[in-house]
Design a protein around this motif. Sequence first.
Motif, PDB file in Angstrom:
ATOM      1  N   THR A   1       5.814  21.405  -3.563  1.00 24.64           N
ATOM      2  CA  THR A   1       5.976  20.174  -2.705  1.00 24.64           C
ATOM      3  C   THR A   1       5.441  18.864  -3.469  1.00 24.64           C
ATOM      4  OG1 THR A   1       4.173  20.217  -1.571  1.00 24.64           O
ATOM      5  CG2 THR A   1       6.084  21.452  -0.760  1.00 24.64           C
ATOM      6  N   LEU A   2       5.774  18.797  -4.983  1.00 21.38           N
ATOM      7  CA  LEU A   2       5.203  17.594  -5.521  1.00 21.38           C
ATOM      8  C   LEU A   2       6.110  16.231  -5.309  1.00 21.38           C
ATOM      9  CD1 LEU A   2       4.462  19.106  -8.856  1.00 21.38           C
ATOM     10  CD2 LEU A   2       2.950  18.634  -6.992  1.00 21.38           C
ATOM     11  N   ALA A   3       7.414  16.418  -5.208  1.00 23.22           N
ATOM     12  CA  ALA A   3       8.238  15.412  -5.218  1.00 23.22           C
ATOM     13  C   ALA A   3       8.213  14.551  -3.829  1.00 23.22           C
ATOM     14  CB  ALA A   3       9.743  15.747  -5.394  1.00 23.22           C
ATOM     15  N   ILE A   4       7.709  15.174  -2.604  1.00 25.99           N
ATOM     16  CA  ILE A   4       7.309  14.387  -1.436  1.00 25.99           C
ATOM     17  C   ILE A   4       6.297  13.292  -1.803  1.00 25.99           C
ATOM     18  CG2 ILE A   4       7.981  16.222  -0.005  1.00 25.99           C
ATOM     19  CD1 ILE A   4       5.086  16.748   0.554  1.00 25.99           C
ATOM     20  N   HIS A   5       5.525  13.374  -2.837  1.00 28.56           N
ATOM     21  CA  HIS A   5       4.365  12.511  -3.013  1.00 28.56           C
ATOM     22  C   HIS A   5       4.962  11.399  -4.007  1.00 28.56           C
ATOM     23  CE1 HIS A   5       1.956  15.212  -0.989  1.00 28.56           C
ATOM     24  NE2 HIS A   5       1.939  16.120  -1.937  1.00 28.56           N
TER      25      HIS A   5
ATOM     26  N   GLY B   1       8.904  24.656  -4.062  1.00 29.29           N
ATOM     27  CA  GLY B   1       8.848  24.431  -2.828  1.00 29.29           C
ATOM     28  C   GLY B   1       9.181  23.020  -2.565  1.00 29.29           C
ATOM     29  N   THR B   2      10.086  22.491  -1.705  1.00 25.54           N
ATOM     30  CA  THR B   2      10.226  21.138  -1.537  1.00 25.54           C
ATOM     31  C   THR B   2       9.869  20.458  -0.213  1.00 25.54           C
ATOM     32  OG1 THR B   2      12.566  21.575  -0.633  1.00 25.54           O
ATOM     33  CG2 THR B   2      12.375  21.560  -3.024  1.00 25.54           C
ATOM     34  N   ASP B   3       9.564  21.129   0.662  1.00 23.08           N
ATOM     35  CA  ASP B   3       9.366  20.477   2.014  1.00 23.08           C
ATOM     36  C   ASP B   3      10.559  19.959   2.467  1.00 23.08           C
ATOM     37  OD1 ASP B   3       8.092  20.119   4.532  1.00 23.08           O
ATOM     38  OD2 ASP B   3       6.690  18.483   3.593  1.00 23.08           O
TER      39      ASP B   3
END
Length: 343
Positions: A245-249, A274-276
């Motif tokens: 879920t790195l790209a949510i930050h 995983g992307t959330d």
Amino acid sequence: MFAATFFDGEEWRDGVIGLVDGRMLLRDEPAPAALPRLDGVIVGGFTDHHVHLQLVDHARLAGSPLGRVVDLGANPDVVAPLAVRASSRDSPRAGSGATSAPRADVLGELRTPHQPEVAFAGAFLTPVGGYPSDREWAPRGSVREIPDADAAATAIAEMADAGASCIKVASNAHAGPVFGDDLFRAIVELAAARGLDVVAHAEGRGEAQRVTRLGARRLAHAPFTERLDDDEIAAQAASVSWISTLAIHSGADLTVAVDNVRRLHAAGGTVLYGTDMGNGPTPVGLNSAELAALRDAGLDDAALLRALAPVDPRTPSAVLLLLPARTADLSLAHPLTAADLKV
């Protein structure tokens, strides 16, 4: 028929693929020398280990490169039927079964893009007043506020009976109360008694380390609150897996999360894609920004493929993807169609 190279989930193998009586069949067997070779390699549909199907138009996943998704926070009455429908598919796309003429509804499935398989945790378990019980985005029935072990036992039984494959526990010290050590450990033990691991949303200084020490087996987000020291990274690598879920930050949180993932991966730890999905305007499908962030964290082609956990393409219900080559950009994967099998 074509000779083909495919990834079985663990390693690259050679086999044969073709259309037989209208069925797309992948067989794990030596190809005759005269057989033409498929232009590209085959993988099964990828896995997104962190999605929220109630927060997106999940019908848009049909035909995407995702073959499996894991919902980590939803009303079980809503998400369980999605999982049942996915698991009851009778797809002829891959496998080594009989080659008799397919039923009319099977032919319809060949023409219709498949939805991915669905696994789910059911509702978030959180303390009374804990995250995300006060969030407007949390759908009705997607959160269970747990005051004690008896309430935890009831909630876990409800999720297990609905078909959950894990239990999601919120431990966000930035947004409200978190479970004390004794109750968190009791939740882990109650879940284990039903054969389920705990996936924890750990946020706040020390929370990723604490929930791991108390028995959580997976973190729903790579730690982003703080930079873990090397001893903590080693302990995490030995005991838990992280969903990226790195790209949510953005900004400092992204820098911290990427650095933590880079060092966990270097230490031999398990990183899962995983992307959330549903957290803001995330793509419904494969997220190229998440893939890029994982590459920034040091995952090479092989490690990135393992993080995506593709379904074995020999599985009868598998979504089959075609890549230009083993080392190709994974965002170039597209569903294999009958047109790809024409000379």
